[in-house]
Motif scaffolding. Sequence first.
Motif, PDB file in Angstrom:
ATOM      1  N   GLY A   1      29.487 -37.245 -52.309  1.00  0.00           N
ATOM      2  CA  GLY A   1      28.358 -38.187 -51.842  1.00  0.00           C
ATOM      3  C   GLY A   1      28.974 -38.815 -50.649  1.00  0.00           C
ATOM      4  N   TRP A   2      30.125 -39.402 -50.706  1.00  0.00           N
ATOM      5  CA  TRP A   2      30.692 -40.176 -49.663  1.00  0.00           C
ATOM      6  C   TRP A   2      30.695 -39.448 -48.336  1.00  0.00           C
ATOM      7  CZ3 TRP A   2      34.663 -40.408 -45.919  1.00  0.00           C
ATOM      8  CH2 TRP A   2      35.047 -41.327 -45.585  1.00  0.00           C
ATOM      9  N   LEU A   3      30.983 -38.058 -48.251  1.00  0.00           N
ATOM     10  CA  LEU A   3      31.067 -37.380 -47.422  1.00  0.00           C
ATOM     11  C   LEU A   3      29.658 -37.040 -46.725  1.00  0.00           C
ATOM     12  CD1 LEU A   3      33.977 -34.908 -48.627  1.00  0.00           C
ATOM     13  CD2 LEU A   3      34.304 -36.257 -46.372  1.00  0.00           C
ATOM     14  N   TYR A   4      28.836 -36.901 -47.631  1.00  0.00           N
ATOM     15  CA  TYR A   4      27.458 -36.558 -47.184  1.00  0.00           C
ATOM     16  C   TYR A   4      26.738 -37.777 -46.593  1.00  0.00           C
ATOM     17  CZ  TYR A   4      22.506 -35.373 -47.822  1.00  0.00           C
ATOM     18  OH  TYR A   4      21.293 -35.244 -47.702  1.00  0.00           O
ATOM     19  N   ARG A   5      27.245 -39.106 -47.110  1.00  0.00           N
ATOM     20  CA  ARG A   5      26.397 -40.335 -46.523  1.00  0.00           C
ATOM     21  C   ARG A   5      27.213 -40.370 -45.199  1.00  0.00           C
ATOM     22  NH1 ARG A   5      27.552 -42.795 -51.217  1.00  0.00           N
ATOM     23  NH2 ARG A   5      29.414 -43.720 -50.317  1.00  0.00           N
ATOM     24  N   VAL A   6      28.446 -40.394 -45.142  1.00  0.00           N
ATOM     25  CA  VAL A   6      29.108 -40.518 -43.823  1.00  0.00           C
ATOM     26  C   VAL A   6      28.717 -39.489 -42.682  1.00  0.00           C
ATOM     27  CG1 VAL A   6      31.196 -40.663 -42.505  1.00  0.00           C
ATOM     28  CG2 VAL A   6      31.040 -41.731 -44.810  1.00  0.00           C
TER      29      VAL A   6
ATOM     30  N   ALA B   1      17.808 -32.771 -41.183  1.00  0.00           N
ATOM     31  CA  ALA B   1      17.785 -33.942 -40.206  1.00  0.00           C
ATOM     32  C   ALA B   1      16.820 -33.335 -38.999  1.00  0.00           C
ATOM     33  CB  ALA B   1      19.247 -34.177 -39.936  1.00  0.00           C
ATOM     34  N   GLY B   2      16.377 -32.369 -39.184  1.00  0.00           N
ATOM     35  CA  GLY B   2      15.284 -32.160 -38.333  1.00  0.00           C
ATOM     36  C   GLY B   2      15.868 -31.632 -36.859  1.00  0.00           C
ATOM     37  N   GLY B   3      15.774 -30.433 -36.634  1.00  0.00           N
ATOM     38  CA  GLY B   3      16.252 -30.057 -35.318  1.00  0.00           C
ATOM     39  C   GLY B   3      17.611 -30.608 -34.811  1.00  0.00           C
ATOM     40  N   ALA B   4      18.231 -31.313 -35.658  1.00  0.00           N
ATOM     41  CA  ALA B   4      19.722 -31.603 -35.482  1.00  0.00           C
ATOM     42  C   ALA B   4      20.421 -30.183 -35.056  1.00  0.00           C
ATOM     43  CB  ALA B   4      20.368 -32.058 -36.632  1.00  0.00           C
ATOM     44  N   GLY B   5      20.006 -29.182 -35.520  1.00  0.00           N
ATOM     45  CA  GLY B   5      20.718 -28.017 -35.358  1.00  0.00           C
ATOM     46  C   GLY B   5      22.271 -27.766 -36.049  1.00  0.00           C
ATOM     47  N   VAL B   6      22.794 -26.568 -36.143  1.00  0.00           N
ATOM     48  CA  VAL B   6      23.985 -26.114 -36.427  1.00  0.00           C
ATOM     49  C   VAL B   6      25.180 -27.083 -36.012  1.00  0.00           C
ATOM     50  CG1 VAL B   6      25.414 -24.518 -37.311  1.00  0.00           C
ATOM     51  CG2 VAL B   6      23.093 -24.266 -37.384  1.00  0.00           C
ATOM     52  N   GLU B   7      25.160 -27.035 -34.688  1.00  0.00           N
ATOM     53  CA  GLU B   7      26.148 -27.766 -33.981  1.00  0.00           C
ATOM     54  C   GLU B   7      26.394 -29.395 -34.410  1.00  0.00           C
ATOM     55  OE1 GLU B   7      25.234 -25.733 -30.322  1.00  0.00           O
ATOM     56  OE2 GLU B   7      27.259 -25.772 -29.914  1.00  0.00           O
ATOM     57  N   GLU B   8      25.461 -29.905 -34.328  1.00  0.00           N
ATOM     58  CA  GLU B   8      25.364 -31.300 -34.614  1.00  0.00           C
ATOM     59  C   GLU B   8      25.782 -31.531 -35.768  1.00  0.00           C
ATOM     60  OE1 GLU B   8      22.997 -29.935 -33.011  1.00  0.00           O
ATOM     61  OE2 GLU B   8      22.655 -30.960 -31.109  1.00  0.00           O
ATOM     62  N   ALA B   9      25.014 -30.784 -36.817  1.00  0.00           N
ATOM     63  CA  ALA B   9      25.604 -30.884 -38.285  1.00  0.00           C
ATOM     64  C   ALA B   9      27.178 -30.604 -38.515  1.00  0.00           C
ATOM     65  CB  ALA B   9      24.558 -29.801 -39.123  1.00  0.00           C
ATOM     66  N   GLU B  10      27.463 -29.772 -37.929  1.00  0.00           N
ATOM     67  CA  GLU B  10      29.049 -29.613 -38.189  1.00  0.00           C
ATOM     68  C   GLU B  10      29.811 -30.402 -37.592  1.00  0.00           C
ATOM     69  OE1 GLU B  10      29.399 -25.360 -36.191  1.00  0.00           O
ATOM     70  OE2 GLU B  10      30.808 -24.915 -37.818  1.00  0.00           O
TER      71      GLU B  10
ATOM     72  N   SER C   1      31.953 -28.969 -49.707  1.00  0.00           N
ATOM     73  CA  SER C   1      31.273 -29.924 -49.013  1.00  0.00           C
ATOM     74  C   SER C   1      30.780 -29.429 -47.505  1.00  0.00           C
ATOM     75  CB  SER C   1      31.868 -31.089 -48.769  1.00  0.00           C
ATOM     76  OG  SER C   1      32.501 -31.584 -50.239  1.00  0.00           O
ATOM     77  N   ALA C   2      31.754 -28.847 -46.822  1.00  0.00           N
ATOM     78  CA  ALA C   2      31.366 -28.308 -45.366  1.00  0.00           C
ATOM     79  C   ALA C   2      30.349 -27.412 -45.391  1.00  0.00           C
ATOM     80  CB  ALA C   2      32.722 -27.644 -44.713  1.00  0.00           C
ATOM     81  N   ARG C   3      30.015 -26.361 -46.194  1.00  0.00           N
ATOM     82  CA  ARG C   3      29.084 -25.612 -46.110  1.00  0.00           C
ATOM     83  C   ARG C   3      27.677 -26.173 -46.559  1.00  0.00           C
ATOM     84  NH1 ARG C   3      32.113 -22.331 -50.828  1.00  0.00           N
ATOM     85  NH2 ARG C   3      30.764 -23.093 -52.802  1.00  0.00           N
ATOM     86  N   GLU C   4      27.854 -27.007 -47.783  1.00  0.00           N
ATOM     87  CA  GLU C   4      26.729 -27.733 -48.300  1.00  0.00           C
ATOM     88  C   GLU C   4      26.067 -28.652 -47.387  1.00  0.00           C
ATOM     89  OE1 GLU C   4      27.615 -27.085 -53.307  1.00  0.00           O
ATOM     90  OE2 GLU C   4      27.495 -29.331 -52.279  1.00  0.00           O
TER      91      GLU C   4
ATOM     92  N   GLN D   1      32.485 -32.789 -39.387  1.00  0.00           N
ATOM     93  CA  GLN D   1      33.788 -32.838 -39.130  1.00  0.00           C
ATOM     94  C   GLN D   1      34.113 -34.216 -38.773  1.00  0.00           C
ATOM     95  OE1 GLN D   1      36.015 -30.551 -38.777  1.00  0.00           O
ATOM     96  NE2 GLN D   1      37.420 -31.179 -37.296  1.00  0.00           N
ATOM     97  N   GLU D   2      33.474 -34.885 -38.469  1.00  0.00           N
ATOM     98  CA  GLU D   2      33.620 -36.582 -38.334  1.00  0.00           C
ATOM     99  C   GLU D   2      33.897 -37.156 -39.766  1.00  0.00           C
ATOM    100  OE1 GLU D   2      33.650 -38.786 -35.717  1.00  0.00           O
ATOM    101  OE2 GLU D   2      33.874 -37.222 -34.155  1.00  0.00           O
ATOM    102  N   ALA D   3      32.983 -36.808 -40.517  1.00  0.00           N
ATOM    103  CA  ALA D   3      33.276 -37.332 -42.076  1.00  0.00           C
ATOM    104  C   ALA D   3      34.386 -36.885 -42.429  1.00  0.00           C
ATOM    105  CB  ALA D   3      31.845 -36.808 -42.687  1.00  0.00           C
ATOM    106  N   PHE D   4      34.606 -35.562 -42.302  1.00  0.00           N
ATOM    107  CA  PHE D   4      35.978 -35.228 -42.869  1.00  0.00           C
ATOM    108  C   PHE D   4      37.292 -35.937 -42.237  1.00  0.00           C
ATOM    109  CE2 PHE D   4      34.838 -30.677 -44.375  1.00  0.00           C
ATOM    110  CZ  PHE D   4      34.169 -31.325 -45.304  1.00  0.00           C
ATOM    111  N   ILE D   5      37.155 -36.364 -40.796  1.00  0.00           N
ATOM    112  CA  ILE D   5      38.402 -36.851 -40.289  1.00  0.00           C
ATOM    113  C   ILE D   5      38.370 -38.490 -40.817  1.00  0.00           C
ATOM    114  CG2 ILE D   5      39.086 -37.865 -38.008  1.00  0.00           C
ATOM    115  CD1 ILE D   5      37.973 -35.227 -36.685  1.00  0.00           C
ATOM    116  N   ARG D   6      37.135 -39.111 -41.092  1.00  0.00           N
ATOM    117  CA  ARG D   6      37.171 -40.191 -41.474  1.00  0.00           C
ATOM    118  C   ARG D   6      37.911 -40.409 -42.956  1.00  0.00           C
ATOM    119  NH1 ARG D   6      32.198 -44.263 -41.250  1.00  0.00           N
ATOM    120  NH2 ARG D   6      33.697 -45.389 -42.764  1.00  0.00           N
TER     121      ARG D   6
END
Lengths: 438, 119
Positions: A65-70, A31-40, A19-22, A44-49
Amino acid sequence: VTEGAPGVGPLVEDLFRRSAREITAVLARRAGGAGVEEAEEAVQEAFIRALRSWPLQGVPRNPRGWLYRVAARRLTDEGEKGRRRRALLARAQPRGGRCDGGGQQSSRGRNGRSGELLWQEGLPDPARIADDELALLLLCCDPALPRVSQVMLTLKVGCGFGVTEIAAAFLQRPTTVAQRLVRAKRLLRRRGARPPEPTPAVLVARAGVVREALYLLFTGGHAAAEGERAVRGELCGEALRLARLLLRHPRGDTPATRALAALFCLHGARLPARLDPEGTPIPLEHQDRGLWDRALLAEGFHHLQRSSEGDALTRYHLEAAIAAVHAAAPSAEETDWEEIVSLYDALLDRCPAPVVGLNRAVAVGRARGPEAGLNAVAAVAEEPSLAGYHLLPATLGTLHAEAGRRGEAVACFQAAVEQAPSEADRRYLRSRLAHVAG
Amino acid sequence: MRRFLVLPRDPEGSWDDVSPAEMQRIVERYVAWTRRLAEEGRLEVGEKLRDGSGRVLRRRDGALDAADGPFVEAKEVVGGFWILRAEGLEAAQALLVDCPHLEIGSLELREIDEMDEAT
């Protein structure tokens, strides 16, 4: 969101890493222009949740799907927050005043909206995810980055490894790896680098860099002379997965990439036979060939055959061809060693590295006897890059033993034991020493 | 069977250095633990509390004073709760001995005081 009773949902193997890499790849690109750092960060936030809610409420029915949505929603919220902050600042500014950090942030704000649409869509289909992963791989292999940074970045964002795992693979301190990653991401950010579209031009420009990074990733896992575990199968698996990703793209599917994939498959197929239960490396000649992975061998031969279409002849072709000769042989004795010597000659022409010369000497010893082998070793023995390399005295020891010179053989294996980089290698060389001495 | 409230307090410190693979191992340990309790009929319910939500209500000089709780910024946040069934406090504690949460945070165990209908 209670999608299951506590402990009801199963947790598929490798869910978090996959899930992390996908999700990072999908979000960084779309998510356009979000960039790798924001995506990472969003991932990470989704994982902690997940860590904080799944133990209490159970694993949701569709954890990916849950992780992706969050994660996607979190990216949207961040974009929304930024937008509101900028709106407030703009109001507070006198007319004509400039809002701090306008350009980059406003583009992020706009993308908040596209992010919102994104998470409502649900997780994209596998083909689109593969496309995003390829784009992310191309980003990680930015030619402006040092090679080792490319590989580490690929492992971190492209493969979902943690900093400590990368540090272990590279025998570096986690803080060193973390700093290197920060510097790499900073450089990418300065270059305004979002995952590039895998256009023909980009692929032509970067495919070679990607292949070299994957080769380093694979050999880092395969040779992994150092460290506690002598074979890091996971790194090899990732290198093969990413090579397949490159192959799936029409412009990535070149003879050189096919040869690289063939090399990974043919070497990777031997991994199950490469260590004994104690983790001691077993050399090719003593491996139980019945343990070799037949499916991977078949895939390797398939890629190798397709790699010969066209005129390209890369070092990957030659290395894959050497691996293929081994793979086709029913035993070490029945191996076509002369063929291997000639392939090594061609490889030396192309990439005159002393370690290649040493491997060639092993083949010469097999094909033409220990004295010829020793002569071939002599040609590279004084090379500075082989100084302290344990396989140099180990090779000499084997050849001396075959020539019946026990004293020399023992001395060589003693030196090899001293130079061995890992406990597993030391164990193996001590057993060879005992065998020769006894 | 008596009922017990278990309040897991989240650990201090950050998750930033925890790799995805390690996260997976942590969640797997919880899943195994809760599944066993559920199969033994020990687990009644588990719920996560929404982060940064909720209020502390007080009556002050006749007026309702609603403040964001001290839990919002507290070092050890109660992230949710489980309700377990056990014969007594010792038995309930025994159920928690191998709770994976103890590896990263603390647990508060309280017995739910059932109203005795006879009195």
